[in-house]
Design a protein around this motif. Structure first.
Motif, PDB file in Angstrom:
ATOM      1  N   THR A   1      38.947  48.456  37.297  1.00 25.18           N
ATOM      2  CA  THR A   1      38.183  48.636  38.541  1.00 25.18           C
ATOM      3  C   THR A   1      37.409  49.952  38.514  1.00 25.18           C
ATOM      4  O   THR A   1      36.247  50.011  38.933  1.00 25.18           O
ATOM      5  CB  THR A   1      39.103  48.609  39.772  1.00 25.18           C
ATOM      6  OG1 THR A   1      40.101  49.624  39.647  1.00 25.18           O
ATOM      7  CG2 THR A   1      39.769  47.261  39.927  1.00 25.18           C
ATOM      8  N   ALA A   2      38.046  51.015  38.016  1.00 14.97           N
ATOM      9  CA  ALA A   2      37.361  52.315  37.951  1.00 14.97           C
ATOM     10  C   ALA A   2      36.156  52.239  37.034  1.00 14.97           C
ATOM     11  O   ALA A   2      35.060  52.727  37.361  1.00 14.97           O
ATOM     12  CB  ALA A   2      38.336  53.393  37.480  1.00 14.97           C
ATOM     13  N   GLY A   3      36.328  51.633  35.863  1.00 18.90           N
ATOM     14  CA  GLY A   3      35.211  51.502  34.937  1.00 18.90           C
ATOM     15  C   GLY A   3      34.090  50.672  35.510  1.00 18.90           C
ATOM     16  O   GLY A   3      32.902  50.963  35.319  1.00 18.90           O
ATOM     17  N   ASP A   4      34.455  49.628  36.235  1.00 18.46           N
ATOM     18  CA  ASP A   4      33.454  48.758  36.859  1.00 18.46           C
ATOM     19  C   ASP A   4      32.671  49.507  37.936  1.00 18.46           C
ATOM     20  O   ASP A   4      31.442  49.457  37.995  1.00 18.46           O
ATOM     21  CB  ASP A   4      34.167  47.540  37.458  1.00 18.46           C
ATOM     22  CG  ASP A   4      33.204  46.462  37.953  1.00 18.46           C
ATOM     23  OD1 ASP A   4      32.011  46.495  37.567  1.00 18.46           O
ATOM     24  OD2 ASP A   4      33.645  45.587  38.718  1.00 18.46           O
ATOM     25  N   LEU A   5      33.385  50.236  38.779  1.00 21.35           N
ATOM     26  CA  LEU A   5      32.725  50.985  39.853  1.00 21.35           C
ATOM     27  C   LEU A   5      31.815  52.075  39.306  1.00 21.35           C
ATOM     28  O   LEU A   5      30.666  52.228  39.733  1.00 21.35           O
ATOM     29  CB  LEU A   5      33.775  51.605  40.779  1.00 21.35           C
ATOM     30  CG  LEU A   5      34.512  50.626  41.707  1.00 21.35           C
ATOM     31  CD1 LEU A   5      35.729  51.297  42.320  1.00 21.35           C
ATOM     32  CD2 LEU A   5      33.577  50.107  42.796  1.00 21.35           C
TER      33      LEU A   5
ATOM     34  N   VAL B   1      30.006  42.227  34.078  1.00 12.97           N
ATOM     35  CA  VAL B   1      30.766  41.010  34.397  1.00 12.97           C
ATOM     36  C   VAL B   1      31.650  40.612  33.223  1.00 12.97           C
ATOM     37  O   VAL B   1      32.834  40.289  33.394  1.00 12.97           O
ATOM     38  CB  VAL B   1      29.795  39.872  34.773  1.00 12.97           C
ATOM     39  CG1 VAL B   1      30.500  38.520  34.718  1.00 12.97           C
ATOM     40  CG2 VAL B   1      29.231  40.099  36.161  1.00 12.97           C
ATOM     41  N   ASP B   2      31.077  40.621  32.024  1.00 13.54           N
ATOM     42  CA  ASP B   2      31.852  40.239  30.844  1.00 13.54           C
ATOM     43  C   ASP B   2      33.015  41.209  30.619  1.00 13.54           C
ATOM     44  O   ASP B   2      34.113  40.801  30.242  1.00 13.54           O
ATOM     45  CB  ASP B   2      30.955  40.219  29.607  1.00 13.54           C
ATOM     46  CG  ASP B   2      29.944  39.079  29.638  1.00 13.54           C
ATOM     47  OD1 ASP B   2      30.139  38.152  30.439  1.00 13.54           O
ATOM     48  OD2 ASP B   2      28.960  39.138  28.875  1.00 13.54           O
ATOM     49  N   ARG B   3      32.758  42.499  30.850  1.00  8.90           N
ATOM     50  CA  ARG B   3      33.801  43.498  30.645  1.00  8.90           C
ATOM     51  C   ARG B   3      34.971  43.263  31.595  1.00  8.90           C
ATOM     52  O   ARG B   3      36.132  43.318  31.199  1.00  8.90           O
ATOM     53  CB  ARG B   3      33.213  44.891  30.846  1.00  8.90           C
ATOM     54  CG  ARG B   3      34.086  46.027  30.327  1.00  8.90           C
ATOM     55  CD  ARG B   3      33.392  47.364  30.532  1.00  8.90           C
ATOM     56  NE  ARG B   3      32.064  47.361  29.930  1.00  8.90           N
ATOM     57  CZ  ARG B   3      31.051  48.089  30.353  1.00  8.90           C
ATOM     58  NH1 ARG B   3      31.189  48.872  31.418  1.00  8.90           N
ATOM     59  NH2 ARG B   3      29.891  48.048  29.743  1.00  8.90           N
ATOM     60  N   VAL B   4      34.645  43.003  32.856  1.00  7.39           N
ATOM     61  CA  VAL B   4      35.706  42.754  33.835  1.00  7.39           C
ATOM     62  C   VAL B   4      36.435  41.462  33.514  1.00  7.39           C
ATOM     63  O   VAL B   4      37.671  41.410  33.510  1.00  7.39           O
ATOM     64  CB  VAL B   4      35.120  42.705  35.255  1.00  7.39           C
ATOM     65  CG1 VAL B   4      36.169  42.221  36.251  1.00  7.39           C
ATOM     66  CG2 VAL B   4      34.589  44.067  35.669  1.00  7.39           C
ATOM     67  N   GLY B   5      35.690  40.394  33.229  1.00  7.87           N
ATOM     68  CA  GLY B   5      36.311  39.107  32.941  1.00  7.87           C
ATOM     69  C   GLY B   5      37.247  39.181  31.744  1.00  7.87           C
ATOM     70  O   GLY B   5      38.384  38.686  31.785  1.00  7.87           O
ATOM     71  N   ASN B   6      36.798  39.804  30.675  1.00  3.57           N
ATOM     72  CA  ASN B   6      37.641  39.938  29.487  1.00  3.57           C
ATOM     73  C   ASN B   6      38.852  40.807  29.764  1.00  3.57           C
ATOM     74  O   ASN B   6      39.973  40.502  29.333  1.00  3.57           O
ATOM     75  CB  ASN B   6      36.831  40.539  28.332  1.00  3.57           C
ATOM     76  CG  ASN B   6      35.857  39.550  27.739  1.00  3.57           C
ATOM     77  OD1 ASN B   6      36.150  38.364  27.635  1.00  3.57           O
ATOM     78  ND2 ASN B   6      34.687  40.026  27.342  1.00  3.57           N
TER      79      ASN B   6
ATOM     80  N   LEU C   1      37.918  35.783  34.683  1.00  4.61           N
ATOM     81  CA  LEU C   1      38.705  36.097  35.864  1.00  4.61           C
ATOM     82  C   LEU C   1      38.071  37.237  36.652  1.00  4.61           C
ATOM     83  O   LEU C   1      37.528  38.184  36.087  1.00  4.61           O
ATOM     84  CB  LEU C   1      40.119  36.504  35.464  1.00  4.61           C
ATOM     85  CG  LEU C   1      41.077  35.389  35.050  1.00  4.61           C
ATOM     86  CD1 LEU C   1      42.406  35.994  34.608  1.00  4.61           C
ATOM     87  CD2 LEU C   1      41.303  34.392  36.180  1.00  4.61           C
ATOM     88  N   GLY C   2      38.164  37.107  37.964  1.00  6.28           N
ATOM     89  CA  GLY C   2      37.825  38.216  38.831  1.00  6.28           C
ATOM     90  C   GLY C   2      39.101  38.942  39.232  1.00  6.28           C
ATOM     91  O   GLY C   2      40.207  38.582  38.820  1.00  6.28           O
TER      92      GLY C   2
END
Length: 997
Positions: free
Chosen positions: A654-658, A677-682, A725-726
């Motif tokens: 979550t931190a990396g995504d934000l 999106v791909d980073r979070v999903g993986n 996945l989310g």
């Protein structure tokens, strides 16, 4: 008589004393000039102690040859009997070819090295002025200057003075020289001198009292008319005097040059007048000056000419210097200038550049000056022109960690010592480390590195440069400074009243509550409070740059309360600029990331690690989870440890995504939303798979030890199998088992069912960590069917009863945990179902379309806006995924690229195969990515899953910020979403419902 082929004992002794050409040295020792001292053992020992014994001996012979007979005897007698002269003279001759040449031309100047009194050990400007007193023209000034330089070099090479003291002496000698040069110029033009008051302001290293042996002496000239004289004529006279002073020092004569005098730091540089009045200087600085000019003024010091005018100049410009940090883009300007300096170094020289290269002297100086200018507004102890003095003051004031300051001090001293000895050899202005072996050997020995001097020198140089590079990046580039630099004067130390005004200006929704948090954070006399008082003005701005500053401040207080007594946390915030800004972004962007962090605040360390925001892979995670499970004594403890890892990795993701979505002041936002999106999903898929593997191991160990009576595997389905996945997604799975040899099928089935029940129980136990919900509803017969089947049972069911929607669901099937061989055989079993040979028949295509239409009409929540529903709405996730899946089922049997569980990969393969046009594929991909990011954003902001945009204004704005929209542009975000998904729906109508397929 010496036996042919055998070396003389003298030759061997010379080798042992460090001579590199013993034969030549032996001949020099046999010269008539040294006949009286050649056998004296102290001479050879003293020569061997020099940086270059060969050079020292040659210089000594030349000096003795140049003496008259009486003077020669006095020199040699003193050389043998007086150790101070011997060490000084030979030390200089072994380190400086240029000073050896000077002594050969001026043989009586060796007397300058004889005196060994207190005043001689630490001379100042007055002593140097006396040494230059007899100079009446440029030539005699050069001779006198070199005589003084001899004494400075002697003290340096003998270790009487350290590098900082040597640099200060060189600056004092430069001061005395400028005064002597101005006196010569004034004597040559008394009428000009009578018309004006001229002051010489030293800048750069001379102004900072840290000059090199050979360096441009930077100056600025300021003048005023003398009483009764016309200003215009007086300024012309002052200009002539200044120009003459520069020529006296800079021009080449029979005695060479002293050093160039550079006045290019003056207002307008080379294009501006050489001399200005004080008022003209101030007018320029107040209106036109650039950031670098104020940085340069940091070292301004009056050194020659009218002392009162010099003091007036420094007093007038000093307030401007300490206000420079309030300028727009101040820190960015300084950083840009430093990078431009590095970029202009020729590529072939960058690795040898001691001053300007990465990890060089300029890195230390820029970092220290930046810190001075930012913090010196409210702390006068930082007002120093000397780099090392300023560094010590920064450490004393807590602006730089004490250990960092000590390392930087040590590295800077070593690099300056290298620079001094490189320049001293030929008295040439250079900052390049030599490449020649002999030069490197002399340089290493001059620094006390006598064992393998070349190897030791390179090792020490690289070590210190590495320290500087690391600390420079840590200090110079930390974004904290940029934000502090933008504060109003006096706000660095936060007062309660300033905080209240600041909160109102920044738009905090509850200033009273925020003020209470600030008071709790900043009150007291502890080191924690002091650091937080420095950080809070910065954090307030970062929080205000988010959608929920109040939540950010509250979260910071909670984290600080939990970790404030741990030394590493305070160091992290003070020294790792990225960590403080990253923490501010994470705490103020929504509920999910702060909730994860506050359950285990020590995870904040992730934010200061350069690689801390990179998700860990499944193998790494599974290894860590299984190790934690193995150490636990109970199944509950094992899965608690596994879920703890999952919570930490969810926070990392979550931190990396934000931070990737928001960007920071040091790193721009990720330009490719698909990559996010791909980073979070993986990442979420990998950590859920690792957690399930841990729960499986824990459940098996609790009842059966290491081996279950039946082989067992977990197949990921839906978004889990698709690595999509989310944050709020359940894990859709199928459970497959196969009895081991000799195990009864009923016993195996009971074991498999107990394992599934135990896994689900353990993963949903109420703890502080987020639960992992396992959903097996996609199994054969759905909720009515058995939870787990054998591989044979799956095969029988799929051959006889499978419906087209089940084949479609199997497109996402991928092995996630358990027995890999059993999983591979399951995949082999289902491939003909999901990629049927010759593709789907017309009846199957019609059935899929019917199911899709029914889902759109029946499953859309009542009252939901179909244009904004990310999953079931127009052009949303379902539209894109069903279209891609239909292409996979029709063409996957003949196109291997379509055989993937991932939507974006399958869409790209369909485009590559010509099944979807370029524009259509791009629109579908962009719509799918945007809808996925909206779902992720909603979960990040609200802390709970949602398929549509929030109705709350603040939450909606937070989702907008996550998607890259500036405040006040929520309407643009919704319109852009509708526009894109409308176009995507048009393509779905053609590809999915039309005749295209």
């Amino acid at each position: 008589m010496m036996v042919p082929g055998r070396r003389s004992s003298t030759f061997t002794r010379l080798l042992r004393h460090g001579f590199t050409d013993p034969s030549a040295a032996e001949r020099l020792l046999e010269s008539p000039e040294l006949v009286s001292v050649r056998s004296d053992p102290v001479l050879l020992d003293a020569l061997g102690a020099t940086a270059d014994p060969d050079l020292a001996l040659l210089g000594l012979v030349r000096l003795v040859e140049a003496q008259e007979d009486d003077e020669r005897r006095a020199l040699l007698d003193t050389l043998v009997s007086a150790k101070p002269l011997r060490d000084r003279l030979l030390g200089v001759l072994g380190a400086s070819e240029a000073l050896g040449d000077h002594l050969a031309r001026h043989p009586h100047d060796w007397h300058a090295l004889v005196t060994y009194e207190a005043a001689d050990l630490h001379p100042g400007v007055a002593e140097f002025e006396r040494g230059l007193a007899g100079a009446t023209d440029p030539v005699s000034l050069r001779v006198a200057y070199r005589r003084c330089l001899l004494a400075i070099a002697a003290r340096d090479v003998c270790g009487t003075t350290d590098v900082a003291e040597t640099a200060a002496e060189l600056a004092d000698l430069a001061t005395a020289t400028l005064r002597a040069a101005l006196a010569i110029a004034s004597t040559a033009a008394p009428a000009d001198a009578a018309q004006c008051r001229l002051a010489v302001i030293a800048m750069g290293k001379c102004g900072g009292h840290e000059l090199n042996y050979v360096s441009d002496v930077d100056v600025i000239f300021v003048a005023e008319p003398a009483d009764g004289f016309d200003e215009g004529k007086a300024m012309q006279a002052a200009g002539r005097l200044a120009a003459h002073l520069m020529r006296i020092c800079s021009e080449t004569t029979v005695e060479g040059v002293i050093w160039p005098v550079d006045a290019n730091l003056r207002p307008e540089g080379r294009n501006g007048p050489l001399v200005r009045t004080l008022s003209s200087h101030l007018a320029y600085y107040q209106r036109w000056a650039k950031t670098w000019e104020f940085q340069a003024l940091l070292k301004a010091r009056p050194v020659a000419g009218d002392p009162r005018l010099g003091r007036d100049y420094v007093e007038a410009v000093s307030p401007l210097v300490w206000q420079a940090a309030e300028r727009d883009n101040f820190v960015a300007d300084v950083q840009k200038m430093r990078r431009r300096v590095v970029d202009n170094i020729p590529a072939a020289q960058v690795e040898r550049e001691l001053k300007l290269g990465p990890g060089g002297l300029r890195d230390v100086e820029f970092a220290v000056q930046l810190l001075q200018l930012v913090h010196g507004r409210s702390d006068a102890t930082l007002h120093s022109g000397s780099t090392l003095d300023a560094l010590a003051a920064l450490a004393a004031g807590g602006y730089v960690g004490r250990a960092d300051a000590a390392q930087m001090d040590e590295a800077y001293r070593f690099l300056r010592a290298m620079e001094h000895r490189i320049q001293l050899y030929r008295l040439r202005r250079t900052h390049l480390v030599p490449e020649d072996e002999a030069d490197l050997r002399r340089l290493g020995r001059s620094l006390g590195l006598r064992t393998e001097p070349v190897v030791s020198l390179n090792k020490e140089w690289k070590r210190h440069a590495s320290v500087v590079r690391r600390l420079h990046e840590k200090l110079f580039y930390r974004p904290l400074l940029d934000a502090v630099a933008q504060l109003a004067p006096g706000e660095t130390r936060l007062s309660a009243r300033a905080a209240a005004h600041r909160l109102e200006a920044l738009g905090y929704a509850d200033p009273a509550a925020a003020l209470r948090h600030l008071e709790a954070l900043s009150s007291g006399v502890s080191r924690k409070a002091a650091i937080q008082r420095t950080l809070l003005p910065v954090l307030l701005g970062w929080f205000a740059d988010s959608a929920d500053p109040d939540a950010g401040l509250l979260g910071f207080r909670k984290v600080s309360d939990a970790l404030g007594k741990t030394p590493w946390y305070l160091r992290l915030l003070r020294d790792e600029g990225a960590a403080a800004e990253n923490l501010a972004r994470v705490l103020s962007a929504g509920r999910l990331a702060p909730d994860l962090l506050l359950r285990a605040p020590e995870a904040v360390a992730i934010l200061g690690d350069p690689d801390g925001l990179v998700p860990r892979g499944q193998d790494h995670l599974e290894q860590e989870v299984l190790a934690a499970v193995g150490r636990a004594e109970t199944a509950e403890g094992a899965v608690a440890a596994a879920r703890g890892v999952r919570r930490r990795e969810l926070f990392r993701t979550t931190a990396g995504d934000l931070i990737g979505s928001y960007g920071t002041e040091d790193s721009p936002a990720e330009e490719d939303p698909g990559a996010l999106v791909d980073r979070v999903g993986n990442a979420v898929t990998d950590l859920n798979a690792a957690t399930i593997a841990g729960a499986l191991r824990a459940a098996v160990r609790a009842e059966w030890g290491e081996t279950l009576p039946t082989r067992f595997t977990v197949i990921g389905m839906g978004r889990f199998g698709g690595h999509e996945l989310g944050y709020g997604s359940d894990a859709d799975v199928l459970f497959v088992h196969e009895p081991r040899e000799g195990v009864d099928e009923q016993e195996a089935a009971r074991a498999a069912n107990r394992v599934v029940a135990e896994m689900r129980r353990l993963l949903q136990l109420p703890t502080a960590d987020p639960p992992l919900l396992i959903d097996a509803d996609l199994r054969p017969e759905g909720k009515s069917g058995p939870m787990v089947r054998t591989l044979k049972s799956y095969g029988a069911y799929y051959r006889r009863w499978s419906l087209v929607w089940e084949s479609q669901a199997l497109l996402r099937a991928e092995v996630m945990a358990g027995d890999a061989d059993l999983g591979a055989r399951f995949i082999e079993l289902i491939d003909p179902l999901r990629y049927p040979v010759e593709g789907l028949g017309d009846d199957a295509v019609r059935e899929i379309r019917r199911l899709k239409a029914r889902m759109e009409s029946e499953r859309m929540p009542r009252g939901a806006d179909p244009t904004l529903h990310t999953k079931l709405g127009r052009g949303g996730l379902s539209d894109v995924e069903w279209t891609v899946q239909l292409l996979q089922m029709r063409h996957g049997w003949e196109l291997p690229g379509l055989r993937t569980t991932r939507t974006r990969q399958a869409l790209a393969a369909a485009h590559a195969a010509g099944l979807v046009g370029s524009e259509e594929a791009s629109i579908l991909d962009e719509a799918w990515v945007l809808a996925t990011r909206v779902r992720n954003g909603v979960m990040l902001v609200r802390g709970r899953a949602g398929d549509t945009f929030p109705s709350d204004g603040r939450e909606l704005a937070a989702v907008g910020r996550y998607l890259g929209y500036e405040p006040g542009h929520v309407g643009d975000m919704l319109e852009d979403y509708r526009r894109l998904t409308r176009r995507a729906r048009g393509i779905v109508e053609e590809l999915f419902y039309g005749a295209h397929l």
